[in-house]
Design a protein around this motif. Structure first.
Motif, PDB file in Angstrom:
ATOM      1  N   ILE A 444      19.564   6.969  -6.349  1.00 55.77           N
ATOM      2  CA  ILE A 444      18.972   6.026  -7.008  1.00 55.77           C
ATOM      3  C   ILE A 444      18.912   4.633  -6.162  1.00 55.77           C
ATOM      4  O   ILE A 444      17.565   4.038  -6.154  1.00 55.77           O
ATOM      5  N   ARG A 445      19.837   4.297  -5.521  1.00 49.57           N
ATOM      6  CA  ARG A 445      19.549   3.060  -4.512  1.00 49.57           C
ATOM      7  C   ARG A 445      18.548   3.334  -3.518  1.00 49.57           C
ATOM      8  O   ARG A 445      17.800   2.369  -3.298  1.00 49.57           O
ATOM      9  N   GLU A 446      18.417   4.389  -3.059  1.00 51.74           N
ATOM     10  CA  GLU A 446      17.364   4.736  -2.012  1.00 51.74           C
ATOM     11  C   GLU A 446      16.099   4.465  -2.760  1.00 51.74           C
ATOM     12  O   GLU A 446      15.191   4.171  -2.103  1.00 51.74           O
ATOM     13  N   GLY A 447      15.966   5.023  -3.912  1.00 49.27           N
ATOM     14  CA  GLY A 447      14.564   4.861  -4.725  1.00 49.27           C
ATOM     15  C   GLY A 447      14.240   3.708  -5.027  1.00 49.27           C
ATOM     16  O   GLY A 447      13.249   3.117  -4.962  1.00 49.27           O
ATOM     17  N   VAL A 448      15.243   2.875  -5.089  1.00 45.94           N
ATOM     18  CA  VAL A 448      14.987   1.229  -5.263  1.00 45.94           C
ATOM     19  C   VAL A 448      14.476   0.609  -4.078  1.00 45.94           C
ATOM     20  O   VAL A 448      13.348   0.085  -4.037  1.00 45.94           O
ATOM     21  N   ARG A 449      14.856   0.928  -2.909  1.00 46.68           N
ATOM     22  CA  ARG A 449      14.317   0.673  -1.459  1.00 46.68           C
ATOM     23  C   ARG A 449      12.909   1.263  -1.425  1.00 46.68           C
ATOM     24  O   ARG A 449      12.072   0.282  -0.858  1.00 46.68           O
ATOM     25  N   ARG A 450      12.636   2.443  -1.817  1.00 47.14           N
ATOM     26  CA  ARG A 450      11.567   2.932  -1.692  1.00 47.14           C
ATOM     27  C   ARG A 450      10.223   2.138  -2.484  1.00 47.14           C
ATOM     28  O   ARG A 450       9.215   1.994  -2.252  1.00 47.14           O
ATOM     29  N   ALA A 451      10.857   1.917  -3.935  1.00 47.15           N
ATOM     30  CA  ALA A 451      10.025   1.192  -4.555  1.00 47.15           C
ATOM     31  C   ALA A 451       9.791  -0.156  -4.202  1.00 47.15           C
ATOM     32  O   ALA A 451       8.725  -0.514  -4.525  1.00 47.15           O
ATOM     33  N   ALA A 452      10.490  -0.824  -3.555  1.00 50.81           N
ATOM     34  CA  ALA A 452      10.426  -2.166  -2.935  1.00 50.81           C
ATOM     35  C   ALA A 452       9.087  -2.175  -1.972  1.00 50.81           C
ATOM     36  O   ALA A 452       8.853  -3.136  -1.617  1.00 50.81           O
ATOM     37  N   GLN A 453       8.820  -0.906  -1.357  1.00 54.33           N
ATOM     38  CA  GLN A 453       7.605  -0.941  -0.216  1.00 54.33           C
ATOM     39  C   GLN A 453       6.304  -0.850  -1.131  1.00 54.33           C
ATOM     40  O   GLN A 453       5.311  -1.112  -0.443  1.00 54.33           O
ATOM     41  N   GLU A 454       6.339  -0.815  -2.203  1.00 60.71           N
ATOM     42  CA  GLU A 454       5.043  -0.658  -2.874  1.00 60.71           C
ATOM     43  C   GLU A 454       4.820  -2.010  -3.233  1.00 60.71           C
ATOM     44  O   GLU A 454       5.515  -3.110  -3.453  1.00 60.71           O
ATOM     45  N   PRO A 455       3.438  -2.327  -3.359  1.00 56.45           N
ATOM     46  CA  PRO A 455       2.729  -3.676  -3.683  1.00 56.45           C
ATOM     47  C   PRO A 455       3.036  -4.001  -5.092  1.00 56.45           C
ATOM     48  O   PRO A 455       3.319  -3.166  -5.875  1.00 56.45           O
ATOM     49  N   ASP A 456       3.318  -5.371  -5.237  1.00 53.31           N
ATOM     50  CA  ASP A 456       3.526  -6.001  -6.531  1.00 53.31           C
ATOM     51  C   ASP A 456       4.665  -5.378  -7.138  1.00 53.31           C
ATOM     52  O   ASP A 456       5.019  -5.289  -8.457  1.00 53.31           O
TER      53      ASP A 456
END
Length: 913
Positions: A444-456
C-alpha cells in the motif's frame, strides 16, 4: 421431433434471433467496419470448412427431396425457375453488401432516428418489406402488408429515448435508411439467384464463402484506408478486452455462417419469402405478446394499438399461409397453427381490457410516505450507539468481526462532543478501504509513492501529529490542500504517521478491472493474507515533489485516453454477466426498459443506489457526457490508494471531504412559499472535445432540448388523473406538456470543440442549445442538480442548504452521499429524464390541460415539495456540517493509518472489562 429437412429451417430461425438479440450488445458494434471484416472472414472460413462435410446435409446428391416433411410443406413456388445470373452479379452483390455496411455505419454514427417522423423507416420490418415486394406476386401483397404492418406496430410501441436529432441531419438519415432498404432488397434477390444456380450443396456453400470473403476483403480495405483509423493511438492497457472482442467476432461469425448455410438449404425448398415471413411473424408475435402483458403500465399505454397489432400479425400470417399454399410451417400443421392464433386472438381481446388498471392514488404519494418511514429507521440505525461499548459491538458487526482501530474511543468522544447525527453508519469508508485489507502494508505504501508520480496528485503527510502537504504556493490547488490540512489539525495529534495521495482533478482516477478488486476483497474477508506477508519498518521520509499538471494538454506523456477506451475500461470494472460487461448498448432511439426496471416503480425512480450503478444500464454510456468526454488524465488500472472528492461505483478511489477551489455559500433568505413556482437549471459547458453523441445525447444537452427545443413529433408519457380519484398514463406531445409546466432551463455558457467536422473549437449551428440569462436559480421552488461533464454536481450542497427542493440527476457519490435519502432530502431523477414531466407535475399541478379532447385539472402537491426542501435543509444542518466533515475525516484517517501499518493486527481497540 423435426425431420432432417426441417432442421435447417429451425437452425436458421434460431441463428437469426440469436444475432438479433445479442449482436447489438456486443463489443463489435463499437468498431463496425473492422468488426464486419472479422465476422465475415470468420463466417467465410466456417462456410468453406462446412462445404467439405456436405454428405451429411440433406440433399447431398445435388437436389432436395420434396416430401411431406419439408420445412414449408406445400408452398407454391411460382418463381422457382430463375433467370441465370449475369457475370457481374457476384461483384455487384459484394459491392451492395459493403455499401449496406457503410449506410449502417453512417446512420449509427450520425443519428439514430428521424426526430421529425414518428415512424422509423429503418425499422426491421421495413427491411423485410423491400425483399418481399421484389419476390412476391400481387396476390401475396395484401397478407404480407398486414403482417408487416402488425409486426412494425408491435416493434415501435416502446417508449423513446430523449436522445434527439436536429437540423438537416435527420433528413440525411431518413434518406440513408431508405437506401438501406433498397440495398437489402437487392442483396436478398441477387444472392438467391446466384445460390439457386449452384446445383450442389458444396457449390452453394463455396459460393457463400466467395460472397463472404469478397465482402470481408473489401470491407477491410475500406476500414484500413479510412481516415478515422489514423488518429492518435491510445496507450491504455485493455487487460483482457481484446480477447473478449475477439471472442465476440468468432462467435458472431460462426452463428452468421450457420444462418447462411441453413438459409441456403431452406430457400431451395421454398423461397426466401417463406423463411422471411416466418421470422417476421415470430418476431412480431413475441413483441406484441410482451406489449399485451405490459398493458396498462407506462411502457404500453395504448391498448387498442396493441390489440390491433396483434390481430394484424395473426390475420396477416394466417392469410399468407393460405395465399402462398403453405400447409405446414416447420413441423406445425397449418390448421393447428391457425387454430392456435385464433385462440390467442380471442384471449387477447378479453385480456387487454381487463388488464388495463388505473391507480387509485398517485404513486408518488405512497413513495414519499414510505420514504419518510424508511428515513426514520435510517436515523435510528445510524446513531443507535449510546455508549462506547455499544459502538464497538456495532462496529464489529458491520466490519466482518474486526475490532475498531486504535483511537476509536477518542473518535467516539469527538463525535459526541460535536453532536454528530451519525455514529454507526459509515459504509462508504468500509467499502472504500476493504480492498486494501487484501494488500500488504508495504504494498500500500509503495502504491502511494507510485500514485505520487502521477500528475495532479498531491501528497498529504501526517508525521508526529502534524499534517502538511507538498503543493507549492503557485499551485492552483494549494488552497484546497490548505483547507484539508486545517480540518485535520483539530484531531491530528491522535493520528498515527501516514501518507495520502490526494487527487486534485474533478474526475476520479482509479478504474480497476473487477477481477482484481474482487480478488483483494476476498483476501481481505478471509483475513489470512496479511498475516503471511513480511513486515517492513517503513519510516516516513521527505515528501515527493508534485508532478506538473497535464490539464489542458491531455496527450502529453502518453496520457491521452479516448472516450471509447474509457467506456471499455468502465465495462471491465463491472462484474461478469452484467449488461455493461457483456457489451455496449447503441440503440439510443428507444428507451432501455430493462435498464430502468431494477430501480423504478412505474417510471419513477425509487432505488437511488441501483440507479447510480452503471453496470446494469450500459445505455448511459451514450446518455451521460462523462462517458463521452475523453479524460484529460489517463485512468489508473491498478489498485492504487488514491483519495478523491467523488467517484462512481465503477471507480476504486477512496472518498474524502475535499472542498473545491471556489464554492459559493451565499443563500437567499426567502422561504419555499416565497419562491417562484417551477423548476430551474443553469448550465455551463466548456468542453475540449465534442462528439455527435455529445451534441445530441449529452445529459445537459438533452435536458435543455426537452424544455426548449422539443420538436412537434417529440412525445412524453405522463401520469395524469383520469377522473376524480384514479390516475393513468397518457402519451402527449412534449411541447404541449411543456406549455403547462413552469420551467426555466438553459445554458449560461456553451463552448465546445468540434474540430473533426469544423476545423476548430466552435459549436455547430444545428447543435447549439438555446441560451438564456443566468437568473438566480435558488429563487425557484425546485432546482435541477446535475453532474458536469467531468464529475459530480458543483452546487448540490448549496441547493440542499437552501429552502429549494433539489431535483437530482447524478451517478456520482461524495463522502456524504449515503447520509441522504431520496424523496426525503431530495427528489431523485433518472438521467434518461423519462419521468421528469410526471414528477414535476405531481408537485406543481396542471391547469386545464387538453388531453385527447378532454380537459384535465391536476392539483399539485406543493406541501410535499416544501417538506422535502425543509427536511433536506434541516438534515444538512445536522449531518453535513463542517464538523461532520472533520468527524468523517477523523474516522477515515484512523482506518487508513491502521491498514498501512505493519502491525495493523495489533492496532485494534478493545474495551477493557
Amino acid at each position: 421431433m423435426p425431420s432432417p429437412n426441417q432442421l435447417p429451417a429451425l437452425i436458421a430461425v434460431a441463428c437469426f434471433f440469436w444475432l438479433l438479440h445479442n449482436l447489438e450488445g456486443h463489443q463489435v458494434i463499437e468498431q463496425p467496419k473492422l468488426s464486419f471484416f472479422g465476422v465475415f472472414f470468420t463466417a467465410a472460413v466456417a462456410s468453406y470448412a462446412a462445404s467439405f462435410g456436405t454428405r451429411w446435409f440433406p440433399g447431398a446428391n445435388g437436389r432436395f427431396s420434396h416430401n411431406d416433411r419439408e420445412p414449408f410443406k406445400g408452398v407454391r413456388v411460382r418463381a422457382r425457375v430463375l433467370n441465370k445470373p449475369r457475370k457481374f452479379s457476384l461483384p455487384v452483390l459484394i459491392l451492395c453488401i459493403v455499401l449496406r455496411i457503410e449506410v449502417f455505419y453512417r446512420v449509427s454514427q450520425d443519428l439514430q432516428y428521424d426526430q421529425d417522423d414518428d415512424n422509423d423507416p429503418g425499422a426491421t420490418m421495413w427491411d423485410a418489406i423491400g425483399s418481399w415486394l421484389t419476390s412476391s406476386q400481387a396476390s401475396h401483397l395484401f397478407p404480407v402488408s398486414l403482417l408487416a404492418l402488425g409486426a412494425y406496430w408491435s416493434l415501435t410501441q416502446e417508449p423513446k429515448s430523449t436522445f434527439f436529432c436536429r437540423g438537416q441531419g435527420s433528413k440525411v438519415v431518413t434518406l440513408l435508411q431508405w437506401i438501406g432498404i433498397l440495398l437489402d432488397a437487392v442483396i436478398i434477390t441477387t444472392a438467391w439467384r446466384i445460390i439457386a444456380w449452384a446445383r450442389t450443396i458444396k457449390s452453394r456453400l463455396q459460393t457463400v464463402t466467395a460472397i463472404l470473403l469478397g465482402a470481408a476483403i473489401l470491407t477491410g480495405l475500406i476500414s484500413w484506408t479510412s481516415p478515422y483509423v489514423h488518429t492518435k493511438a491510445a496507450t491504455y492497457d485493455f487487460k483482457g478486452l481484446g480477447s473478449l472482442y475477439l471472442f465476440d467476432i468468432i462467435v458472431d461469425g460462426l452463428v452468421l455462417s450457420a444462418f447462411l448455410i441453413s438459409t441456403t438449404l431452406v430457400v431451395e425448398e421454398s423461397t426466401p419469402l417463406s423463411l422471411v415471413a416466418t421470422i417476421t411473424f415470430i418476431t412480431g408475435l413475441s413483441a406484441v405478446i410482451q406489449q399485451i402483458l405490459r398493458t396498462g403500465t407506462w411502457e404500453a399505454i395504448s391498448p387498442f394499438t396493441t390489440w390491433l397489432a396483434f390481430n394484424l400479425v395473426c390475420v396477416g400470417f394466417s392469410s399468407f399461409l393460405f395465399t402462398y399454399g403453405i400447409r405446414s410451417v416447420l413441423f406445425i400443421p397449418r390448421l393447428l397453427l391457425v387454430f392456435a392464433l385464433i385462440s390467442l386472438t380471442i384471449s387477447a381481446t378479453i385480456y387487454i381490457p381487463l388488464s388495463y388498471e388505473l391507480e387509485e392514488a398517485h404513486p408518488l404519494r405512497d413513495i414519499i410516505f414510505d420514504s419518510r418511514k424508511a428515513s426514520d429507521r435510517f436515523r435510528i440505525n445510524a446513531a443507535m450507539s449510546d455508549s462506547l461499548r455499544v459502538a464497538i459491538e456495532v462496529y464489529k458487526e458491520r466490519n466482518h468481526g474486526r475490532d475498531p482501530p486504535k483511537g476509536f474511543d477518542l473518535w467516539f468522544n469527538y463525535a459526541n462532543k460535536h453532536r454528530s447525527a451519525i455514529i454507526d453508519h459509515f459504509p462508504q469508508i468500509e467499502n472504500d478501504i476493504l480492498p486494501f485489507w487484501g494488500m500488504s502494508p508495504s504494498e500500500i505504501r509503495e502504491g502511494v509513492r507510485r500514485a505520487a508520480q502521477e500528475p495532479d496528485i498531491a501528497i498529504l503527510q501526517i508525521k508526529n501529529g502534524q499534517p502538511q502537504h507538498n503543493l507549492p504556493s503557485a499551485n492552483p490547488y494549494k488552497a484546497v490542500m490548505d483547507d484539508l490540512v486545517e480540518a485535520i489539525k483539530a484531531f491530528a495529534e491522535h493520528l498515527p504517521d501516514m501518507e495520502l495521495a490526494v487527487n486534485m482533478d474533478e474526475r476520479p482516477r482509479v478504474l480497476v478491472p473487477w477481477e482484481e478488486v474482487n480478488r483483494r476483497i476476498k483476501a481481505a474477508k478471509r483475513g489470512w493474507l496479511h498475516r503471511l506477508l513480511p513486515r517492513d519498518v517503513d519510516v516516513l521520509g521527505e515528501m515527493t515533489k508534485p508532478q506538473p499538471s497535464l490539464l489542458g494538454d491531455p496527450q502529453a506523456n502518453g496520457n491521452f485516453t479516448s472516450a471509447k477506451a474509457l467506456r471499455e475500461m468502465t465495462a471491465l470494472a463491472c462484474p461478469p454477466g452484467t449488461a455493461a460487461r457483456a457489451g455496449t448498448y447503441w440503440d439510443t432511439r428507444d428507451l432501455c426498459i430493462e435498464c430502468t426496471r431494477p430501480q423504478s416503480v412505474y417510471h419513477f425512480l425509487l432505488d437511488w443506489d441501483i440507479a447510480q450503478d452503471i453496470c446494469h444500464q450500459p445505455d448511459l454510456f451514450r446518455l451521460h457526457s462523462f462517458y463521452m468526454t475523453p479524460p484529460e488524465l489517463k485512468p489508473l488500472q491498478q489498485l492504487l490508494p488514491v483519495f478523491s472528492r467523488a467517484k462512481t461505483n465503477s471507480y476504486s478511489d477512496i472518498l474524502l471531504p475535499l472542498r473545491r477551489i471556489s464554492e459559493n455559500s451565499n443563500l437567499p433568505s426567502d422561504g419555499f412559499n416565497m419562491k417562484w413556482k417551477g423548476l430551474a437549471w443553469r448550465g455551463k459547458v466548456n468542453r475540449h472535445e465534442s462528439s455527435r453523441d455529445h451534441l445530441h445525447g449529452g445529459h445537459q444537452e438533452r435536458l435543455v432540448h426537452i424544455f426548449t427545443g422539443a420538436s412537434k413529433s417529440d412525445r412524453t408519457r405522463i401520469m395524469l388523473p383520469v377522473d376524480d380519484k384514479r390516475y393513468g398514463f397518457e402519451d402527449m406531445p412534449t411541447t404541449e406538456v411543456n406549455s403547462f409546466l413552469p420551467t426555466d432551463v438553459g445554458f449560461v455558457e456553451y463552448k465546445a470543440c468540434n474540430s473533426k467536422d469544423k476545423g476548430g473549437c466552435e459549436v455547430t449551428p444545428e447543435s447549439e442549445p438555446q441560451s438564456k440569462p443566468d437568473l438566480e436559480v435558488l429563487r425557484y421552488q425546485y432546482v435541477m442538480v446535475m453532474d458536469t461533464d467531468n464529475g459530480p454536481p458543483r452546487d448540490f450542497l448549496r441547493v440542499l442548504r437552501s429552502s429549494s427542493a433539489p431535483f437530482v440527476a447524478s451517478i456520482f457519490k461524495e463522502w456524504y452521499s449515503d447520509r441522504l435519502m431520496p424523496w426525503v432530502h431530495f427528489v431523485p431523477i433518472d438521467l434518461r429524464f423519462h419521468a421528469l414531466h410526471s414528477t414535476l407535475a405531481y408537485f406543481t399541478g396542471l391547469q386545464s390541460l387538453d388531453v385527447n379532447g378532454r380537459k384535465v385539472l391536476m392539483e399539485g402537491r406543493p406541501g410535499d415539495g416544501k417538506w422535502i426542501a425543509e427536511e433536506g435543509r434541516r438534515w444538512a444542518s445536522r449531518a453535513i456540517r463542517k464538523e461532520d466533515e472533520q468527524i468523517y475525516l477523523f474516522r477515515l484517517l484512523l482506518e487508513w493509518g491502521r491498514v498501512t501499518n505493519d502491525n495493523r493486527d495489533e492496532l485494534g481497540y478493545a474495551l477493557g472489562p
